[in-house]
Scaffold this active site. Structure first.
Site, PDB file in Angstrom:
ATOM      1  N   GLU A  64      -4.271 -27.069 -17.852  1.00 16.25           N
ATOM      2  CA  GLU A  64      -4.077 -27.519 -19.222  1.00 16.25           C
ATOM      3  C   GLU A  64      -4.215 -26.328 -20.153  1.00 16.25           C
ATOM      4  OE1 GLU A  64      -6.125 -30.881 -20.829  1.00 16.25           O
ATOM      5  OE2 GLU A  64      -5.444 -32.214 -19.227  1.00 16.25           O
ATOM      6  N   HIS A  90      -2.938 -29.870 -26.718  1.00 19.34           N
ATOM      7  CA  HIS A  90      -3.207 -29.538 -25.314  1.00 19.34           C
ATOM      8  C   HIS A  90      -2.081 -30.077 -24.459  1.00 19.34           C
ATOM      9  CE1 HIS A  90      -4.886 -33.618 -25.315  1.00 19.34           C
ATOM     10  NE2 HIS A  90      -4.752 -33.618 -23.998  1.00 19.34           N
ATOM     11  N   HIS A 137      -0.484 -31.641 -20.719  1.00 18.32           N
ATOM     12  CA  HIS A 137      -0.745 -32.488 -19.557  1.00 18.32           C
ATOM     13  C   HIS A 137       0.188 -32.018 -18.443  1.00 18.32           C
ATOM     14  CE1 HIS A 137      -2.576 -36.295 -21.638  1.00 18.32           C
ATOM     15  NE2 HIS A 137      -3.371 -35.241 -21.706  1.00 18.32           N
ATOM     16  N   ASP A 197      -9.034 -38.049 -23.606  1.00 21.68           N
ATOM     17  CA  ASP A 197      -8.531 -37.632 -24.919  1.00 21.68           C
ATOM     18  C   ASP A 197      -9.019 -38.589 -26.001  1.00 21.68           C
ATOM     19  OD1 ASP A 197      -7.117 -35.581 -23.669  1.00 21.68           O
ATOM     20  OD2 ASP A 197      -5.238 -36.712 -23.622  1.00 21.68           O
TER      21      ASP A 197
END
Length: 138
Positions: free
Chosen positions: A26, A82, A84, A95
């Site tokens: 990530e 961010h 995935h 999250d």
């Protein structure tokens, strides 16, 4: 879906570039701007030691440095992005658990090292995540 968040043209490109660079882990970073418009997306090192493929963590020092840089340039920290890896651009339970009310959460799906869908989310008044339209300046 609530109001749109506008991204300067280079900000979305930077998120995609950094998310691809971080693959298979990530990637993460900050969203800086003003008046609800993201002018810059910066990368921040993912310091997650145990599960960097499915989690990200930002060091307190990196967080403070980004916030200080934004303040020094008259910008605001609008949220975080961010990636995935090999998963959808939908927020995970983690999250949702760690989202900060008032800050955007932007998620980019990265499939086999290639960035794909980018989504934005926010928490308002203790409610669950609410989708926010992602709009890019021409």
């Amino acid at each position: 879906m609530s109001a749109a968040v506008r991204f300067a043209s280079g900000a979305l490109a930077e998120i995609r570039r950094e998310a691809a660079r971080a693959y298979p882990f990530e990637g993460c970073g900050a969203l800086l701007g003003s008046d609800g418009r993201v002018l810059e997306a910066t990368a921040i090192p993912n310091v997650e030691g145990e599960r960097p493929r499915t989690r990200f963590s930002v060091s307190p020092a990196d967080y403070l440095a980004v916030e200080a840089d934004a303040d020094a340039r008259g910008l605001r920290l609008l949220g975080f992005w961010h990636s995935h890896p090999d998963h959808t651009a939908r927020p995970s339970a983690t999250d949702r658990e760690h989202a900060w009310p008032g800050l955007l959460t932007v998620v980019v799906a990265v499939a086999n090292g290639r960035p794909e869908e980018v989504t934005a989310w926010q928490v308002r008044d203790g409610e669950p995540f609410e989708a926010v339209e992602v709009a890019s300046d021409p």
